[in-house]
Design a protein around this motif. Structure first.
Motif, PDB file in Angstrom:
ATOM      1  N   ARG A 161      11.082  -3.308 -14.350  1.00 37.00           N
ATOM      2  CA  ARG A 161      11.019  -3.631 -13.185  1.00 37.00           C
ATOM      3  C   ARG A 161      11.461  -5.142 -13.094  1.00 37.00           C
ATOM      4  O   ARG A 161      10.763  -5.571 -13.679  1.00 37.00           O
ATOM      5  N   ILE A 190       0.483  -2.293  -9.083  1.00 38.78           N
ATOM      6  CA  ILE A 190       1.254  -1.404  -8.264  1.00 38.78           C
ATOM      7  C   ILE A 190       3.073  -2.360  -8.681  1.00 38.78           C
ATOM      8  O   ILE A 190       2.407  -3.534  -7.915  1.00 38.78           O
ATOM      9  N   LEU A 191       3.901  -2.142  -8.409  1.00 34.34           N
ATOM     10  CA  LEU A 191       5.179  -2.323  -9.237  1.00 34.34           C
ATOM     11  C   LEU A 191       5.844  -2.410  -7.643  1.00 34.34           C
ATOM     12  O   LEU A 191       7.128  -2.587  -7.494  1.00 34.34           O
ATOM     13  N   TYR A 239      -0.926  -8.341  -7.909  1.00 31.39           N
ATOM     14  CA  TYR A 239      -0.124  -7.535  -7.520  1.00 31.39           C
ATOM     15  C   TYR A 239      -1.763  -6.434  -6.802  1.00 31.39           C
ATOM     16  O   TYR A 239      -2.911  -7.000  -6.893  1.00 31.39           O
ATOM     17  N   GLY A 240      -1.806  -5.328  -6.315  1.00 29.74           N
ATOM     18  CA  GLY A 240      -2.354  -4.426  -5.924  1.00 29.74           C
ATOM     19  C   GLY A 240      -2.852  -3.689  -7.212  1.00 29.74           C
ATOM     20  O   GLY A 240      -2.079  -3.787  -8.373  1.00 29.74           O
ATOM     21  N   LEU A 269       2.025  -6.168   4.381  1.00 33.45           N
ATOM     22  CA  LEU A 269       3.061  -5.286   4.322  1.00 33.45           C
ATOM     23  C   LEU A 269       2.358  -3.751   4.953  1.00 33.45           C
ATOM     24  O   LEU A 269       3.261  -3.088   4.996  1.00 33.45           O
ATOM     25  N   LEU A 320       9.427  -0.808  -1.949  1.00 32.98           N
ATOM     26  CA  LEU A 320       9.239  -2.769  -1.512  1.00 32.98           C
ATOM     27  C   LEU A 320      11.577  -2.863  -1.312  1.00 32.98           C
ATOM     28  O   LEU A 320      12.246  -2.684  -2.684  1.00 32.98           O
ATOM     29  N   GLU A 329      -6.328  -4.849  -3.387  1.00 32.26           N
ATOM     30  CA  GLU A 329      -5.511  -5.988  -3.741  1.00 32.26           C
ATOM     31  C   GLU A 329      -5.258  -7.293  -3.878  1.00 32.26           C
ATOM     32  O   GLU A 329      -6.801  -7.924  -3.950  1.00 32.26           O
ATOM     33  N   LYS A 330      -4.404  -7.640  -5.176  1.00 33.78           N
ATOM     34  CA  LYS A 330      -5.463  -9.446  -5.926  1.00 33.78           C
ATOM     35  C   LYS A 330      -6.094  -8.985  -6.056  1.00 33.78           C
ATOM     36  O   LYS A 330      -7.231 -10.735  -5.337  1.00 33.78           O
ATOM     37  N   THR A 341      -2.360  -2.433   0.205  1.00 36.17           N
ATOM     38  CA  THR A 341      -3.167  -1.230  -0.215  1.00 36.17           C
ATOM     39  C   THR A 341      -4.928  -0.778   0.222  1.00 36.17           C
ATOM     40  O   THR A 341      -5.211  -0.288  -0.350  1.00 36.17           O
ATOM     41  N   GLN A 378      -3.117  -5.400   4.853  1.00 37.62           N
ATOM     42  CA  GLN A 378      -2.520  -5.096   3.171  1.00 37.62           C
ATOM     43  C   GLN A 378      -2.182  -3.531   3.426  1.00 37.62           C
ATOM     44  O   GLN A 378      -2.999  -2.819   3.489  1.00 37.62           O
TER      45      GLN A 378
HETATM   46  C1  G1P Z   1       2.788  -6.619  -2.914  1.00 43.26           C
HETATM   47  C2  G1P Z   1       1.225  -5.495  -2.310  1.00 43.26           C
HETATM   48  C3  G1P Z   1       0.862  -5.477  -4.237  1.00 43.26           C
HETATM   49  C4  G1P Z   1       2.150  -5.589  -4.924  1.00 43.26           C
HETATM   50  C5  G1P Z   1       2.742  -6.047  -5.157  1.00 43.26           C
HETATM   51  C6  G1P Z   1       4.335  -5.509  -5.720  1.00 43.26           C
HETATM   52  O1  G1P Z   1       2.627  -7.928  -2.849  1.00 43.26           O
HETATM   53  O2  G1P Z   1       1.069  -5.875  -1.434  1.00 43.26           O
HETATM   54  O3  G1P Z   1       0.294  -4.104  -3.889  1.00 43.26           O
HETATM   55  O4  G1P Z   1       1.255  -4.573  -6.381  1.00 43.26           O
HETATM   56  O5  G1P Z   1       4.235  -6.038  -3.550  1.00 43.26           O
HETATM   57  O6  G1P Z   1       5.369  -6.290  -5.840  1.00 43.26           O
HETATM   58  P1  G1P Z   1       3.419  -9.103  -2.362  1.00 43.26           P
HETATM   59  O7  G1P Z   1       4.460  -8.705  -3.546  1.00 43.26           O
HETATM   60  O8  G1P Z   1       4.171  -9.177  -1.074  1.00 43.26           O
HETATM   61  O9  G1P Z   1       2.305  -9.640  -2.713  1.00 43.26           O
END
Ligand code: G1P
Length: 278
Positions: free
Chosen positions: A242, A193-194, A160-161, A102, A122, A180-181, A221, A219
């Motif tokens: 969400r 983080i949504l 998530y972040g 991302l 997103l 992050e995660k 984040t 990343q």
């Molecule tokens: C991404 C971001 C993460 C965030 C999430 C929300 O992760 O890296 O920080 O919390 O979106 O959906 P992904 O879902 O692409 O793995």
């Protein structure tokens, strides 16, 4: 400076939605009447944004076609509603060359964003009511980056972040750190983080300095973590709904919950639900 631009990353593979996403982008998966990404563009539009950059990649051409003005001989209400929005917004596209995370995808927005704060939404996430609109209000007060978070069950933090933060007013937190995660043990909170952010353009420099993780992914984040050492950053606790449409259960829930309020199919869905014995 006002938030006038939005960036929508839509370059991820959608592996959790296979085989639905084998030959179509996950952002084009339908939720009631519209593909997911249309909700996201509408969220930007109803937040007052008129310039939108969508970051696509391989296999994502259907997204560009969807945002062309329709040339159907007979139009229906839904395509007309979209055409009205398309008359007022400029939608730009850029393709991420490789799937490198991302953070890497967001880097492609640098020329478009230039030196302004921007909204990042997103492309596989729907929020109700508009989270971007609420974030812009927080930005207008604090004039620095702000990221929307929601509480998640502790066993889900590794998806998530996660932010470490302290409350400064109701629903607004000053961020101390982001990770992050994280594993459950490493997670500093359960505030996740949504997928809605307002970022200052300094994020681009920070992403360039961000080291790739295992697998070569950069990343966002991690970039924000650097940004947080240079300027204040806030988290905003979003209390609305969400849905992560990259996830089958969330996608099905979104369809049912949004259909319940729909003028065309709502009554029928309510009847169906009343009649189901589980
Ligand atoms: C991404 C971001 C993460 C965030 C999430 C929300 O992760 O890296 O920080 O919390 O979106 O959906 P992904 O879902 O692409 O793995």
């Amino acid at each position: 400076m006002k938030v006038k631009k939005a960036v929508i990353p839509a370059a991820g593979y959608g592996t959790r939605m296979l085989p639905i996403t084998k030959a179509q982008p996950k952002e084009m998966v339908p939720v009631v009447h519209k593909p997911v990404i249309q909700y996201v563009v509408e969220e930007a539009y109803y937040s007052g944004i008129r310039d939108i950059l969508i970051i696509t990649g391989k296999g994502k051409r259907a997204i560009e076609d969807h945002f062309d003005r329709s040339d159907l001989p007979k139009k229906d209400k839904y395509t007309e509603d979209l055409d009205k929005i398309l008359d007022e917004v400029n939608i730009f596209f850029v393709r991420q060359r490789e799937q490198k995370g991302l953070g890497d995808a967001v880097k492609y927005a640098e020329a478009f964003v230039d030196d302004e704060p921007f909204a990042l939404l997103l492309g596989d996430t729907i929020t109700f009511p508009s989270c971007a609109k609420e974030l812009i209000q927080v930005y207008n007060k604090y004039k620095t980056s702000v990221v929307a978070v929601e509480e998640v069950p502790i066993e889900k933090v590794s998806l998530y972040g996660i932010v470490k933060c302290r409350e400064v007013e109701e629903s607004v937190y000053l961020i101390d750190d982001l990770v992050e995660k994280p594993s459950i043990d490493e997670a500093p909170s359960n505030l996740a983080i949504l997928g809605r952010y307002i970022l200052t353009p300094e994020i681009f420099e920070c992403i360039k300095e961000t080291k790739p993780r295992k697998g070569g992914e950069i990343q966002l984040t991690d970039g924000m973590r650097i940004l947080n050492t240079r300027e204040r950053m806030y988290a905003y606790l979003f209390k609305g709904k969400r849905y992560d449409i990259g996830n089958k259960l969330d996608w099905l829930k979104a369809n049912i919950e949004l259909a319940l309020d729909d003028v065309e199919v709502g009554e029928g869905i309510r009847e169906l639900i009343r009649s189901i014995e589980v």
